[in-house]
Enzyme design. Structure first.
Site, short mmCIF file in Angstrom:
data_model
loop_
_atom_site.label_atom_id
_atom_site.label_comp_id
_atom_site.label_asym_id
_atom_site.label_seq_id
_atom_site.Cartn_x
_atom_site.Cartn_y
_atom_site.Cartn_z
NE ARG A 172 -3.19 0.17 3.18
CZ ARG A 172 -4.43 0.62 2.95
NH1 ARG A 172 -5.24 -0.08 2.19
NH2 ARG A 172 -4.85 1.75 3.50
NE ARG A 176 6.14 8.99 -4.59
CZ ARG A 176 5.32 9.35 -3.59
NH1 ARG A 176 5.79 10.05 -2.57
NH2 ARG A 176 4.06 9.00 -3.61
NE ARG A 249 -4.16 -5.64 15.96
CZ ARG A 249 -3.91 -6.10 17.16
NH1 ARG A 249 -4.62 -7.10 17.64
NH2 ARG A 249 -2.95 -5.58 17.88
NE ARG A 280 -3.06 5.50 12.21
CZ ARG A 280 -3.42 5.03 11.03
NH1 ARG A 280 -2.68 5.23 9.98
NH2 ARG A 280 -4.54 4.34 10.88
CD GLU A 300 -5.33 4.98 14.60
OE1 GLU A 300 -5.46 6.17 14.25
OE2 GLU A 300 -5.16 4.05 13.80
CE1 TYR A 348 -6.31 -1.23 5.38
CE2 TYR A 348 -4.53 -2.81 5.10
CZ TYR A 348 -5.00 -1.60 5.57
OH TYR A 348 -4.15 -0.76 6.24
CG ASP A 350 -7.65 2.89 1.28
OD1 ASP A 350 -7.74 2.79 2.52
OD2 ASP A 350 -6.58 2.84 0.67
#
Ligand code: FAD
Ligand code: UDP
Length: 368
Positions: A172, A176, A249, A280, A300, A348, A350
């Protein structure tokens, strides 16, 4: 004649898009949700003028112009670009893995130097065909980044060893060789101006909605209301856990309102070490470039899902995929029930994929 054509179980994005499109086609829908608000996991709560992403940070991104235009037809999106920072024992690194990260870690200054560093580490690790998340991660970015920025974060997030997790999860994240901290490669990205509720309120504007209603608490009576059920809850729950529970989860969110203007200088800071128990800290105002005098932050904490907790992430490993396929086969036999969304499809997804999945189902169901 029943009162409604469709009873949509779940006022999340999938159910809202379906209900909107069905209503547009002259059908009568009732949407129910066991929560006391619409929007599912994209719901925002306004605190001191700040849209708090109540169920975790949500950044919309897509490569598909049709999906982008679709969501923008309900609410205009801002130009927020997600650029999380990773905190590893006090050292800060840019994400996703890019030339800034490579410089911060190795002081390499050119793409060629960075590629050479990664190549050496991949060679030393000797991985030929990555078969799990750990091997996939090392193959992509080498062992240093894996150890500092991936392993502990992943194992906290999923409560499983990185060697037991599917490789696709780490794919995901972009890797780069440019100095570009944009977390996504997609052409379109942003946050609805005024928050996600504007999007879901727009979708459900002409639709009957009943909140605080659990489908399973009053199933028989609710089923008599509509010709067809559209179910977006957990698929295993729909079939009364006949083949056992699918694993999810879960998360615990700890919100704080602070009397400071700017707590961490970024919307998302990931804690990638193994000792910090949370993954996070989200500072919500930055999603909308907020200038309020106060700020809201959220820690979190990942948790294993138990019955009654919120099922946030499907665990798409081999074991759960086998069980899911059994439920999927049962679902295919149901003629008057449509299944869709992150929980019913156990994917999963988005947000853009959820919108696409719902629009695809609408097309097949109504237009073919
Ligand atoms: P949900 O939003 O889960 O909606 C399902 C609804 O059904 C819920 O409201 C639930 O209460 C209701 N329901 C379930 N069972 C019943 C029942 N028996 N009776 C009545 N109601 C029921 N996506 C992105 O694109 N970008 C991101 O940055 C991003 N970040 C995320 C962060 C976190 C922490 C999480 C968990 C997800 C994130 N996502 C993100 C994914 C995004 O949340 C989902 O793709 C999307 O919201 C799923 O929509 P849905 O309608 O399928 O499911
Ligand atoms: N990940 C990581 N370190 C990070 C961020 C992400 O190792 O700092 C891994 C982790 O396994 C995570 C996956 O990449 O589950 C996907 O990250 P993403 O940010 O897409 O997760 P989400 O926002 O859906 O929780």
């Amino acid at each position: 004649m029943k009162q409604y054509d469709y009873l949509v179980v779940g006022a999340g994005l999938w159910g809202s898009v379906f209900a909107h499109e069905a209503t547009k086609r002259g059908k009568k829908c009732l949407v129910i949700d066991r929560r006391n608000h619409i929007g599912g996991n994209v719901y925002c709560e306004n605190v001191e003028g700040i849209n708090v992403h109540k169920y975790g940070a949500h950044i919309f991104h897509t490569n598909d112009k049709d999906i982008w235009d679709y969501v923008n037809s309900f609410v205009e999106f801002n130009r927020y670009t997600n650029s999380p920072v990773a905190n590893y024992n006090g050292e800060l690194y840019n994400l996703p893995f890019n030339m800034n990260t490579f410089y911060q870690l190795w002081k390499v200054r050119t793409p060629e130097e960075a590629k050479e560093k990664i190549r050496q580490q991949v060679e030393e690790a000797g991985i030929k065909e990555p078969g799990n998340l750990e091997e996939q991660a090392i193959s992509l970015v080498g062992t240093d980044i894996y150890k500092k920025l991936i392993k502990a974060y992943t194992e906290k997030q999923w409560g499983r060893k990185a060697t037991e997790l599917p490789a696709f999860i780490i794919k995901r994240l972009p890797v780069r060789f440019t100095f570009d901290n944009n977390y996504f490669n997609d052409r379109y990205q942003g946050i609805p101006i005024g928050g996600y509720n504007k999007l879901t309120e727009g979708l459900l504007k002409d639709v009957d909605v009943k909140l605080g209603v659990d489908f399973f608490k009053d199933k028989e009576a609710l089923m008599t209301l509509a010709e067809t059920i559209v179910y977006t809850g957990p698929i295993d729950e729909y079939f009364d856990f006949r083949f056992g529970q699918l694993e999810y989860r879960s998360l615990r969110f700890e919100n704080q309102l602070l009397d400071v203007e700017n707590y961490q200088g970024n919307a998302v800071v990931n804690y990638t070490d193994g000792e910090t128990p949370f993954t996070r800290i989200i500072e919500h105002k930055h999603f909308e470039f907020g200038t309020q005098p106060k700020t809201v932050i959220t820690h979190e904490y990942p948790q294993e899902w138990v019955k009654g907790a919120e099922p946030y992430y499907p665990v798409n490993d081999d074991k759960n995929t086998t069980v899911f396929n059994q439920y999927k086969a049962l679902a295919a036999e149901e003629t008057a029930v449509i299944f869709g969304g992150r929980l019913a499809e156990y994917r999963y997804y988005d947000m853009h994929q959820v919108v696409a999945s719902a629009l695809k189902k609408v097309k097949v169901h109504f237009d073919s």
